[in-house]
Scaffold this motif. Structure first.
Motif, PDB file in Angstrom:
ATOM      1  N   LYS A  49      41.918  44.774  48.240  1.00  0.00           N
ATOM      2  CA  LYS A  49      41.786  44.366  49.640  1.00  0.00           C
ATOM      3  C   LYS A  49      40.862  43.162  49.819  1.00  0.00           C
ATOM      4  O   LYS A  49      41.047  42.356  50.719  1.00  0.00           O
ATOM      5  N   ASN A  50      39.823  43.073  48.953  1.00  0.00           N
ATOM      6  CA  ASN A  50      38.888  41.949  49.051  1.00  0.00           C
ATOM      7  C   ASN A  50      39.562  40.598  48.789  1.00  0.00           C
ATOM      8  O   ASN A  50      39.030  39.548  49.171  1.00  0.00           O
ATOM      9  N   LEU A  51      40.714  40.628  48.140  1.00  0.00           N
ATOM     10  CA  LEU A  51      41.421  39.399  47.807  1.00  0.00           C
ATOM     11  C   LEU A  51      42.537  39.078  48.799  1.00  0.00           C
ATOM     12  O   LEU A  51      43.323  38.156  48.572  1.00  0.00           O
ATOM     13  N   HIS A  52      42.605  39.832  49.881  1.00  0.00           N
ATOM     14  CA  HIS A  52      43.624  39.572  50.901  1.00  0.00           C
ATOM     15  C   HIS A  52      43.149  38.455  51.834  1.00  0.00           C
ATOM     16  O   HIS A  52      42.872  38.671  53.013  1.00  0.00           O
ATOM     17  N   THR A  53      43.042  37.257  51.267  1.00  0.00           N
ATOM     18  CA  THR A  53      42.597  36.076  52.011  1.00  0.00           C
ATOM     19  C   THR A  53      43.621  34.962  51.793  1.00  0.00           C
ATOM     20  O   THR A  53      44.431  35.025  50.854  1.00  0.00           O
ATOM     21  N   PRO A  54      43.601  33.919  52.637  1.00  0.00           N
ATOM     22  CA  PRO A  54      44.549  32.810  52.459  1.00  0.00           C
ATOM     23  C   PRO A  54      44.496  32.186  51.075  1.00  0.00           C
ATOM     24  O   PRO A  54      45.534  31.836  50.503  1.00  0.00           O
ATOM     25  N   MET A  55      43.303  32.053  50.510  1.00  0.00           N
ATOM     26  CA  MET A  55      43.166  31.427  49.190  1.00  0.00           C
ATOM     27  C   MET A  55      43.994  32.166  48.142  1.00  0.00           C
ATOM     28  O   MET A  55      44.717  31.551  47.339  1.00  0.00           O
ATOM     29  N   TYR A  56      43.905  33.485  48.138  1.00  0.00           N
ATOM     30  CA  TYR A  56      44.630  34.270  47.142  1.00  0.00           C
ATOM     31  C   TYR A  56      46.092  34.480  47.528  1.00  0.00           C
ATOM     32  O   TYR A  56      46.932  34.731  46.667  1.00  0.00           O
ATOM     33  N   PHE A  57      46.399  34.357  48.801  1.00  0.00           N
ATOM     34  CA  PHE A  57      47.797  34.361  49.233  1.00  0.00           C
ATOM     35  C   PHE A  57      48.512  33.139  48.656  1.00  0.00           C
ATOM     36  O   PHE A  57      49.629  33.242  48.134  1.00  0.00           O
ATOM     37  N   PHE A  58      47.864  31.979  48.724  1.00  0.00           N
ATOM     38  CA  PHE A  58      48.440  30.768  48.131  1.00  0.00           C
ATOM     39  C   PHE A  58      48.504  30.876  46.608  1.00  0.00           C
ATOM     40  O   PHE A  58      49.459  30.403  45.981  1.00  0.00           O
ATOM     41  N   LEU A  59      47.497  31.506  46.016  1.00  0.00           N
ATOM     42  CA  LEU A  59      47.495  31.697  44.568  1.00  0.00           C
ATOM     43  C   LEU A  59      48.659  32.575  44.128  1.00  0.00           C
ATOM     44  O   LEU A  59      49.295  32.318  43.101  1.00  0.00           O
ATOM     45  N   CYS A  60      48.979  33.610  44.907  1.00  0.00           N
ATOM     46  CA  CYS A  60      50.134  34.464  44.608  1.00  0.00           C
ATOM     47  C   CYS A  60      51.435  33.675  44.682  1.00  0.00           C
ATOM     48  O   CYS A  60      52.336  33.858  43.861  1.00  0.00           O
ATOM     49  N   ASN A  61      51.535  32.800  45.683  1.00  0.00           N
ATOM     50  CA  ASN A  61      52.706  31.942  45.785  1.00  0.00           C
ATOM     51  C   ASN A  61      52.834  31.051  44.555  1.00  0.00           C
ATOM     52  O   ASN A  61      53.940  30.868  44.022  1.00  0.00           O
ATOM     53  N   LEU A  62      51.704  30.505  44.101  1.00  0.00           N
ATOM     54  CA  LEU A  62      51.713  29.645  42.924  1.00  0.00           C
ATOM     55  C   LEU A  62      52.110  30.429  41.672  1.00  0.00           C
ATOM     56  O   LEU A  62      52.911  29.952  40.857  1.00  0.00           O
ATOM     57  N   SER A  63      51.588  31.640  41.531  1.00  0.00           N
ATOM     58  CA  SER A  63      51.922  32.471  40.370  1.00  0.00           C
ATOM     59  C   SER A  63      53.397  32.865  40.379  1.00  0.00           C
ATOM     60  O   SER A  63      54.067  32.850  39.342  1.00  0.00           O
ATOM     61  N   PHE A  64      53.910  33.217  41.550  1.00  0.00           N
ATOM     62  CA  PHE A  64      55.328  33.563  41.686  1.00  0.00           C
ATOM     63  C   PHE A  64      56.202  32.368  41.312  1.00  0.00           C
ATOM     64  O   PHE A  64      57.218  32.505  40.623  1.00  0.00           O
TER      65      PHE A  64
END
Length: 304
Positions: A49-64
């Protein structure tokens, strides 16, 4: 279309059988680590939950994106090097070209968006949450994906209209613009012009946006009085800056040029770095240089 060639032969990496088998092992191990590493980042962000921020949302997009980017190139490359899948149909060649270039364009836009996110976080920390809302971050990510695929649509269409009379051997392990232009027996000027213009719009414009964001970020960090504060601020964007440097360096070399008459062997080497090495580096860079990700990983292993 106007082609008389129905399929191409991918040359891959010429050499002895042992050399090609060694390359296959390197590609296979790298591919497995890339899929595992990027999928782990997505799962980690999803579960923490601590990583549910825009920064990590974009990182997930990049990883995908990296998962599909390397998947679009490596499995076929392995088949080419083993000699079991050296031919590729004209339609699949255009499809692979469109798929890889679209994902590459999307990555350019995503990296620019991530730089803008870091700019807001460092330069406007008190207003960051209200500016970079979940709605805005979703729109920015969606715009990156749509922009990346739309930018390549015309280029792929123009390439599909080229005439190929033979030879039909592509000096590469995948279909790319330079290889297709080198084999075409028709006028390639419209495709070369479209490639150059798309490169300027996608690569140079997104790189310029990223550069402007980091100029403001660095100037803002330098105004922080305490050394600890400067170090903490820089740590939030150092991983992204590393990825940006690696990606844009190779991409600008490949595509930002007025003509496609570069060494195909050199392009093949740089494409190997882009499609095999870079997708593997990203998860490790973000993991090793990001305290929040390392803490989340530690907690995940402790639970097990």
């Amino acid at each position: 279309n106007g082609t008389s060639v129905e399929e191409f032969i991918l040359l891959g990496f010429p050499g002895t059988w042992n050399f090609r088998v060694s390359l296959v092992m390197v590609f296979a191990v790298t591919y497995s680590l890339t899929i595992t590493g990027n999928a782990s980042i997505i799962a980690l962000v999803w579960m923490t939950k601590n990583l549910h921020t825009p920064m990590y949302f974009f990182l997930c997009n990049l990883s995908f994106l990296e998962i599909w980017y390397t998947t679009g190139a490596v499995p076929k490359a392995i088949g080419v090097m083993l000699g079991s899948s050296q031919t590729i149909s004209f339609s699949f060649c255009i499809l692979q070209l469109f798929f890889l270039l679209s994902l590459g364009s999307t990555e350019c836009f995503l990296l620019s968006v991530m730089a803008y996110d870091r700019y807001l976080a460092i330069c406007y920390p008190l207003r960051y949450s209200s500016i970079m809302s979940s709605v805005l971050s979703t729109r920015l990510a969606l715009s990156s994906w749509l922009g990346g695929f739309l930018a390549i649509s015309l280029l792929a269409f123009l390439t599909s209209r080229l005439t190929f009379c033979g030879p039909d051997v592509i000096n590469h392990f995948l279909c790319d613009i330079d290889s297709c232009l080198a084999l075409s027996c028709s006028d390639t000027w419209p495709v070369e012009l479209a490639t150059f213009l798309v490169s300027i719009i996608v690569v140079v414009a997104s790189c310029a946006g990223t550069l402007v964001s980091y100029i403001y970020i660095i100037s803002s960090i330098l105004r922080i009085k305490s050394a600890h504060g400067r170090k903490k601020a820089f740590s939030t964007c150092s991983a992204h800056l590393s990825v940006v440097t690696i990606w844009y360096g190779s991409t600008i070399f490949l595509y930002v040029k007025p003509s496609a008459q570069n060494s195909l062997d050199l392009n093949k080497l740089v494409n190997t770095f882009n499609t095999v090495v870079t997708p593997l580096l990203n998860p490790f860079i973000y993991t090793l240089r990001n305290k929040e990700v390392k803490q989340a990983l530690g907690q995940a292993f402790q639970k097990k």
